[in-house]
Enzyme design. Structure first.
Site, short mmCIF file in Angstrom:
data_model
loop_
_atom_site.label_atom_id
_atom_site.label_comp_id
_atom_site.label_asym_id
_atom_site.label_seq_id
_atom_site.Cartn_x
_atom_site.Cartn_y
_atom_site.Cartn_z
CD GLU A 283 3.36 2.87 2.59
OE1 GLU A 283 2.37 2.30 3.04
OE2 GLU A 283 4.17 2.35 1.82
CB SER B 123 -0.25 4.09 1.74
OG SER B 123 -0.03 3.47 2.97
CE1 TYR C 195 -3.43 4.53 6.35
CE2 TYR C 195 -2.63 5.36 4.26
CZ TYR C 195 -2.75 4.33 5.16
OH TYR C 195 -2.22 3.10 4.89
NE ARG D 173 -5.41 -4.43 3.06
CZ ARG D 173 -4.51 -3.45 3.16
NH1 ARG D 173 -4.07 -3.03 4.33
NH2 ARG D 173 -4.01 -2.89 2.06
CG ASP E 135 -5.74 -4.75 -0.57
OD1 ASP E 135 -6.32 -5.09 0.48
OD2 ASP E 135 -4.80 -3.94 -0.59
CD GLU F 39 -1.28 -3.24 -3.41
OE1 GLU F 39 -1.09 -2.59 -2.38
OE2 GLU F 39 -1.58 -2.72 -4.50
CG ASN G 62 -0.31 -4.55 3.43
OD1 ASN G 62 0.38 -4.77 4.41
ND2 ASN G 62 -0.56 -3.33 2.98
N GLY H 52 -1.98 -1.93 7.87
CA GLY H 52 -2.09 -0.80 8.77
C GLY H 52 -3.00 -1.10 9.94
#
Length: 310
Positions: free
Chosen positions: A13, A149, A219, A258, A260, A273, A275, A279
């Site tokens: 990443e 990602s 992305y 974050r 998810d 998940e 994080n 990002g």
């Protein structure tokens, strides 16, 4: 005070990290702070030690950036930094362990099996496929335990497709997670704590044009439609925020994370998940949540730097 933004690294990443780092560095400059940008290299420790009154903002994604290693080095050096600690980062980055911790806190998670590559190789695919199918049913999701990602993530609809999905996951690490596929609306909830307690920002609903939120969908500009706040009933949005904050706390996170999740058809949000280094690119989810909450990227990170500095 000088803010050192670390981005790049050698993970899969790297490109995303560099984009995130550039954006955060510019936001901090817009807030009037002195900023140095650097990659991970042999000069990094010397740079940090030689910089008076330094505060670090790690913007590394995957591997070194989220597995806790760099953050533990910063802790050893006694340098303040933005984001979760090394220990909580390591816990969250491993999807199998994080899911177990969140489930242990009484929160909804998918059923899951962690499968090391050695076991897969030694026991053979046929011996495992039947047992996994009987335990979890189909469809399934296969992903690396320690990657981000959506790299190496595959939806599996039948036993025949499972071995190749595991091989794809093993390309990013030695352990794969096989988990129950959750159908519903995918959302991401950014959790922000500026010193007065963890707060869930407006959830971002994810609608990939391809139907799959993979690396390209994440992305590539225009490949995914993001709706903020998510178009869900108010009580569901509230439940999603409560789940995100509870998971953030269960994993021992701080400052910014974050979470998810999938909102199932009955309205129940399910964690899948966490994080620790969200990002910050133009197509990333956390900046969309900041905007929906009326927050500026520059203000958020300037305040997080002050908080880290103490």
């Amino acid at each position: 005070m000088t803010v050192i933004v670390i981005a790049g690294g050698l993970s899969h990443e790297r490109d995303v990290s560099l984009r995130s780092g550039r954006r955060v560095a510019q936001a901090l400059r817009d807030a009037g702070l002195d900023v140095l940008e650097t990659d991970v290299n042999a000069d990094l420790v010397g740079l940090i030690r030689s910089t008076d009154d330094a505060v670090v903002v790690p913007m590394l994604h995957g591997g070194l950036g989220e597995d806790g290693a760099l953050r533990e080095v910063l802790e050893i050096l006694g340098v303040p930094f933005v984001g979760p600690t090394g220990a909580s980062s390591r816990l969250t980055f491993d999807k199998a362990i994080a899911t177990s911790v969140v489930r242990g806190a009484g929160l909804a998670t998918p059923r899951q099996i962690a499968l090391p590559h050695d076991i897969f190789r030694e026991l053979g695919a046929p011996a495992l496929m039947e047992g996994i199918g009987a335990q979890l049913g189909y469809p399934l999701v296969v992903k690396p335990t320690r990657s981000g990602s959506a790299l190496g993530v595959t939806k599996v609809d039948s036993p025949a497709a499972l071995p190749s999905a595991l091989v794809a996951a093993y390309a990013y690490g030695t352990v794969a997670v096989v988990e129950q596929y959750l159908s519903g609306v995918e959302i991401a909830v950014t959790v922000l704590d500026l010193g007065d307690g963890a707060t869930a920002l407006p959830p971002v609903e994810i609608r990939p044009e391809s139907g799959v939120y993979n690396y390209e969908s994440r992305y590539t500009a225009g490949a995914t439609r993001f709706v903020t706040p998510a178009e869900l009933p108010d009580d569901v949005l509230a439940a999603a925020g409560e789940l995100a904050v509870a998971a953030h706390r269960a994993l021992g996170l701080r400052h910014l994370s974050r979470v998810d999740m999938i909102v199932e058809p009955d309205g129940r949000p399910v964690f899948f998940e966490g994080n620790v280094a969200p990002g910050m690119t133009e197509t990333s989810l956390a900046p969309l949540a900041f905007e929906a909450a009326g927050l500026e990227l520059s203000d958020v990170f300037a305040r997080l730097v002050d908080l880290a500095r103490g």
